[in-house]
Design an enzyme around this catalytic site. Sequence first.
Site, PDB file in Angstrom:
ATOM      1  N   ILE A  72       3.299   8.057  19.847  1.00 50.51           N
ATOM      2  CA  ILE A  72       3.148   6.618  20.068  1.00 50.51           C
ATOM      3  C   ILE A  72       1.712   6.437  20.531  1.00 50.51           C
ATOM      4  O   ILE A  72       1.241   7.175  21.400  1.00 50.51           O
ATOM      5  CB  ILE A  72       4.101   6.093  21.159  1.00 50.51           C
ATOM      6  CG1 ILE A  72       5.561   6.212  20.724  1.00 50.51           C
ATOM      7  CG2 ILE A  72       3.753   4.644  21.522  1.00 50.51           C
ATOM      8  CD1 ILE A  72       6.557   5.836  21.805  1.00 50.51           C
ATOM      9  N   GLU A 106       7.928  14.405  24.459  1.00 51.85           N
ATOM     10  CA  GLU A 106       7.090  15.091  25.424  1.00 51.85           C
ATOM     11  C   GLU A 106       5.920  14.174  25.737  1.00 51.85           C
ATOM     12  O   GLU A 106       5.402  13.502  24.857  1.00 51.85           O
ATOM     13  CB  GLU A 106       6.537  16.404  24.874  1.00 51.85           C
ATOM     14  CG  GLU A 106       7.560  17.487  24.647  1.00 51.85           C
ATOM     15  CD  GLU A 106       8.119  17.506  23.229  1.00 51.85           C
ATOM     16  OE1 GLU A 106       9.049  18.300  22.972  1.00 51.85           O
ATOM     17  OE2 GLU A 106       7.643  16.719  22.382  1.00 51.85           O
ATOM     18  N   ASN A 111      -0.124  11.720  32.257  1.00 53.65           N
ATOM     19  CA  ASN A 111      -0.055  10.380  31.672  1.00 53.65           C
ATOM     20  C   ASN A 111       1.040   9.563  32.354  1.00 53.65           C
ATOM     21  O   ASN A 111       2.120   9.329  31.801  1.00 53.65           O
ATOM     22  CB  ASN A 111       0.171  10.475  30.158  1.00 53.65           C
ATOM     23  CG  ASN A 111      -0.067   9.138  29.472  1.00 53.65           C
ATOM     24  OD1 ASN A 111      -0.102   8.095  30.116  1.00 53.65           O
ATOM     25  ND2 ASN A 111      -0.221   9.188  28.165  1.00 53.65           N
ATOM     26  N   TYR A 118       8.164   4.803  29.455  1.00 58.74           N
ATOM     27  CA  TYR A 118       9.386   5.428  28.957  1.00 58.74           C
ATOM     28  C   TYR A 118      10.535   5.269  29.949  1.00 58.74           C
ATOM     29  O   TYR A 118      11.673   4.999  29.550  1.00 58.74           O
ATOM     30  CB  TYR A 118       9.150   6.898  28.615  1.00 58.74           C
ATOM     31  CG  TYR A 118       8.034   7.110  27.602  1.00 58.74           C
ATOM     32  CD1 TYR A 118       7.884   6.265  26.503  1.00 58.74           C
ATOM     33  CD2 TYR A 118       7.121   8.143  27.755  1.00 58.74           C
ATOM     34  CE1 TYR A 118       6.864   6.444  25.592  1.00 58.74           C
ATOM     35  CE2 TYR A 118       6.094   8.328  26.835  1.00 58.74           C
ATOM     36  CZ  TYR A 118       5.972   7.481  25.760  1.00 58.74           C
ATOM     37  OH  TYR A 118       4.963   7.657  24.856  1.00 58.74           O
TER      38      TYR A 118
END
Length: 148
Positions: A72, A106, A111, A118
């Site tokens: 993404i 993953e 990050n 998420y």
Amino acid sequence: MVIKIRPMTKSDIDDVIEIESLSFSVPWSKESFTMEVTKNKCAHYIVAEADEKIAGYGGFWVVIDEGHITNIAVHPDFRGKGVGSAIVEGLIDLAKKKGITSMTLEVRASNLIAQSLYKKYGFKPVGRRRGYYQDNNEDAIIMWKYDM
């Protein structure tokens, strides 16, 4: 700004490659995306359009009844404007239509922005892959979403 989610096509790949190279230190090649979009029957990719431009993209592979999110990314000019959320929502919606019962991904341990995104959609950290990223040997956090 209106964000439109649609399937990625071969004609989107040049824009996707630009975003990929701006987003990752080890970007996928044009050939990799072309194979994903044209030949890989397990792969499903979407793009987010905003202001008549490709603002981001995402994709996953179907493995039996699971979806493995491969990547993404959002163009730097569109970050922090809801594009990432629209992509995650689009991937989850598409996965549900494909009969997916859970999804995994993953993400770099550093990050935290992506991890927060998420988590907002029900992904939970469940493990760590030590030295997963080739460029700097950084660990990856493995996240799963089971409540599809």
